[in-house]
Scaffold this motif. Structure first.
Motif, PDB file in Angstrom:
ATOM      1  N   UNK A  50      -4.832  14.473  -9.905  1.00  0.00           N
ATOM      2  CA  UNK A  50      -5.527  13.571  -8.987  1.00  0.00           C
ATOM      3  C   UNK A  50      -4.743  12.280  -8.807  1.00  0.00           C
ATOM      4  N   UNK A  60      -3.388  11.351  -5.122  1.00  0.00           N
ATOM      5  CA  UNK A  60      -3.898  10.156  -4.453  1.00  0.00           C
ATOM      6  C   UNK A  60      -2.752   9.281  -3.960  1.00  0.00           C
ATOM      7  N   UNK A  72     -18.262   2.323  -2.828  1.00  0.00           N
ATOM      8  CA  UNK A  72     -17.972   1.817  -1.479  1.00  0.00           C
ATOM      9  C   UNK A  72     -19.109   0.941  -0.977  1.00  0.00           C
ATOM     10  N   UNK A  93      -8.572  -1.985   0.092  1.00  0.00           N
ATOM     11  CA  UNK A  93      -8.909  -0.573   0.192  1.00  0.00           C
ATOM     12  C   UNK A  93      -7.957   0.267  -0.638  1.00  0.00           C
ATOM     13  N   UNK A  94      -6.674  -0.048  -0.492  1.00  0.00           N
ATOM     14  CA  UNK A  94      -5.638   0.678  -1.222  1.00  0.00           C
ATOM     15  C   UNK A  94      -5.929   0.596  -2.720  1.00  0.00           C
ATOM     16  N   UNK A  98      -8.938   6.733  -8.414  1.00  0.00           N
ATOM     17  CA  UNK A  98      -8.183   7.894  -8.879  1.00  0.00           C
ATOM     18  C   UNK A  98      -7.520   7.619 -10.230  1.00  0.00           C
ATOM     19  N   UNK A 117     -12.246   4.134   4.727  1.00  0.00           N
ATOM     20  CA  UNK A 117     -13.526   4.613   4.224  1.00  0.00           C
ATOM     21  C   UNK A 117     -13.537   6.140   4.246  1.00  0.00           C
ATOM     22  N   UNK A 148      -8.794   0.006  -4.183  1.00  0.00           N
ATOM     23  CA  UNK A 148      -9.988   0.769  -4.532  1.00  0.00           C
ATOM     24  C   UNK A 148      -9.681   2.259  -4.642  1.00  0.00           C
ATOM     25  N   UNK A 149      -8.911   2.775  -3.676  1.00  0.00           N
ATOM     26  CA  UNK A 149      -8.584   4.199  -3.692  1.00  0.00           C
ATOM     27  C   UNK A 149      -7.811   4.531  -4.964  1.00  0.00           C
ATOM     28  N   UNK A 150      -6.802   3.697  -5.273  1.00  0.00           N
ATOM     29  CA  UNK A 150      -5.968   3.973  -6.438  1.00  0.00           C
ATOM     30  C   UNK A 150      -6.775   3.815  -7.724  1.00  0.00           C
TER      31      UNK A 150
END
Lengths: 463, 463
Positions: free
Chosen positions: A346, A350, B354, B273-274, B281, A274, B276-278
């Motif tokens: 970005x 990332x 999130x 999570x991974x 971006x 998070x 979502x982050x990717x």
């Protein structure tokens, strides 16, 4: 959801685990008419984590009325689950009697988690409510650095000397009073005479083995010891990497002093992710339950950094005012080059930031990764150079303008791949969290290079 | 790290759990000189997860030589831990004998995880290597939808009728042959006569209770049942929200058919999570071990979307060519307004995305969150309006230009707060992953509004 009443069932299939608006409305209605019996009945099937979510979702006025009306039913676990920004507010509403009852029922590691971020007077109020032994345990845990294994571990654990047999361990377990054992435990930690942990025995194996079997013969293969000073993010990494269920924590002399279990590691993993996501987006520590003023304060510094970045880019543009005055098409097209570079940068950063966090980007492969990112930038740069070259030509009827934007695109996407990888790696090496700071640096580079390459080439080629 | 040889210790304190460059070099040297005894000795202390990391970090040529030389020592768990992009390559290098030996030792849920993404011929080769009973179990698991609880669960579990006593359960456990039990288990699942799970009993409680105690009297308070069709992200959410250690999985008739344990849920949480982050971006499914061509392909669509966005913004600028030709300062300053809006929008959208993922943003609080984001945008807008107004005035000596950029800043930051919240909420309602698509929409809005507000106001005020 088997033990929830029909009234509280979620209304949509895909919203498993969400408190439905009807349930929330029924609870708020009970608060409105001051019906504490009805409120207790409606809240009873809810897990403390769900009650915490409910409190986070309603407004401050309803929240304080609900907490007051719920009164003695209020349970310490709800406090643990509450978002920090709301926790202090709720503790302020609870009567001292309710508060002290609530924390007395909690495990010591949960109390640590609860009090570590409270203001001093609230922290004292809670510590005073604890029995002496618990208070000392909590204070000792608080003496370890924040975000260290020491804050995360529980002191309650089951250990056995390495030379014991299964029978001895079972007899010992049965003889130990309930309140000296952890609420849940999955392993017995074997220790040598100097209290160094040397292995875990699962309860399943213990139960199924003959009484005369030596514990050391049935210990688990995978075994990791956590130093008490270790950063909690490394603890979470170890649990995730090695599929640990629980791991012993040792002090500087490698003596067993506690245990960390996977459920706590999972909470940390969740929080770390998070944090990374929010940091990558420049949101600091944001949470949905923060108020307007706090949220504004959290976001302002990041916007200020961005303003500096943007002004730097503008200073580059200002060097080319003469060219822009002559060919206004430059002003129309220049944001495209900068924007594509920012996006490509970005992407690279990332991937790099995540790879650093998961320890996949190391000295052994950093050069290969940089080379890959630059090559990817080059290929995508060439593809979009062709596209934009054609767009520029068709739009403004100038082949030369097409060449210029195409060349600037290739340059900026290559630079984006390079900066997007190198900057987080360098920040990590010098001890700055790459998730926190990479974005601003990379965008500055791609903006400056984007505008400079495009406008500079335009001056050379077109004027 | 207690059971690693000194040679493999990490070199820096803060790099716990990272294979040091020296260790990697020693392993690669053993491969170079074809010394399989030395290689086995160096690899022996490594956890399969670390071996997988090592394979991911070295290049394809070294990887294939290492795998060949390691030969019979190669263990199925290494395959499970390997990144998908490399797994197929490594399986291609293994001899059929080594491969079949490697998968025979694995739990059925791990085999499912291993084969589900393989190409058909590799999948068949592995299934053929399994004993009949295991193969059927794996095939049955594969019949459940991808990313469902059915793929995640293990079939091996320990259950007991609700009327049993502690003594009966212990005797049953001791009588069950080793290979019918899960490798690790923490609970006994109580079932009613129709095989509906009704509670969990922890092994710790079981061991400490008297033989005549009824199991139903010592079952855990928190108990969640997972439907077999449930999405794995909801499964991970439930484990994290309710601090579950293991949970029974039921079929459509609510009969017990398997168990999911927290370590599997933690892996899913990590992957979600991974992802979502990717996705936030615009990197799709990227991983560090993908090659240049795959990486380029993954990133290209997102850059293409961004190009369309950027061109849309340029079309707005093009409407104001006349104004820009007269006042070049507009071209210099306009990217600042767009960039600040883009950043503020990304902040809002990240918090919203999130909050949707953690089920904190619901019908009950969506209006309050939108109001908050707009207010935060307004306050930050006013603050940066003042700053930029002064900068504009000092830089270009024109109070009017200062007013224009100030007003445009306020407008764009308010719009950013609104778009950053509303767009992900709407995307979620219509069933599109907000992490995937929000960015492009929000940036388009803030770019278009930023340029239009600034240049439009400039035309009205300055010309």
């Amino acid at each position: 959801m088997s033990d929830q009443s029909a009234e509280l069932e979620p209304e949509r299939e895909d919203d498993a685990y969400v408190l439905g608006p009807k349930a929330v409305a029924a609870i708020l209605y009970a608060v409105d008419i001051d019906d504490s019996a009805k409120l207790t009945e409606l809240m009873e099937p809810l897990h403390p984590a769900d009650i915490a979510d409910l409190l986070e979702q309603i407004n401050a006025f309803d929240r304080s009325r609900l907490v007051r009306l719920y009164g003695r039913e209020f349970d310490g676990e709800i406090l643990s689950e509450l978002d920090e920004s709301i926790r202090e507010e709720v503790i302020g509403v609870l009567t001292p009697q309710v508060l002290s009852q609530a924390v007395r029922d909690m495990d010591s590691d949960d109390v640590v988690d609860l009090v570590e971020d409270l203001e001093d007077h609230q922290q004292e109020a809670i510590l005073d409510a604890l029995p002496d032994a618990d208070r000392v345990a909590v204070q000792q845990a608080l003496s370890y650095p924040e975000y260290s294994a020491g804050r995360l571990m529980q002191r309650e654990l089951v250990m056995a000397p390495e030379h014991w047999t299964v029978g001895q361990a079972i007899d010992h377990l049965r003889a130990t009073p309930e309140d000296e054992l952890p609420a849940q435990f999955y392993h017995i930690v074997l220790v040598d005479p100097r209290l160094h942990p040397i292995g875990n025995v699962t309860l399943g194996k213990l139960m199924r083995s003959k009484r005369e079997t030596r514990l050391i013969d049935i210990k688990e293969e995978t075994f990791q010891v956590i130093p008490v000073q270790q950063d909690e993010s490394d603890v979470a990494y170890a649990f995730n990497q090695y599929h640990l269920i629980s791991a012993p924590v040792v002090d500087d002399e490698e003596r067993l002093i506690g245990v960390i279990t996977i459920d706590d590691a999972m909470v940390v993993l969740d929080e770390e992710h998070e944090e990374d996501i929010l940091r990558l987006a420049g949101v600091g520590e944001g949470s949905l339950s923060d108020r307007v003023v706090e949220t504004t304060k959290q976001r302002l510094p990041w916007l200020a950094v961005n303003l500096v970045t943007a002004i730097a880019a503008s200073l580059v543009i200002a060097q080319f005012e003469v060219a822009i005055a002559q060919i206004v098409a430059l002003a129309v097209l220049m944001p495209i080059v900068a924007s594509m570079g920012g996006n490509a940068g970005t992407q690279s950063l990332t991937v790099a930031v995540r790879a650093i966090a998961t320890k996949d980007l190391t000295g052994a492969n950093v050069w290969r990764v940089i080379r890959r990112e630059v090559l990817v930038g080059l290929i995508n740069g060439v593809i979009f150079a062709v596209v934009m070259g054609i767009v520029g030509l068709l739009w403004f009827g100038s082949p030369a303008l097409g060449y210029v934007i195409a060349a600037a695109m290739v340059i900026n996407l290559v630079v984006a791949g390079l900066a997007g990888t190198v900057i987080p790696v360098i920040l990590d090496r010098v001890g700055v969290d790459p998730a926190l700071a990479s974005g601003a640096f990379v965008t500055t580079v791609t903006d400056v290079v984007g505008f400079f390459a495009f406008l500079g080439l335009a001056v050379v080629v077109l004027l």
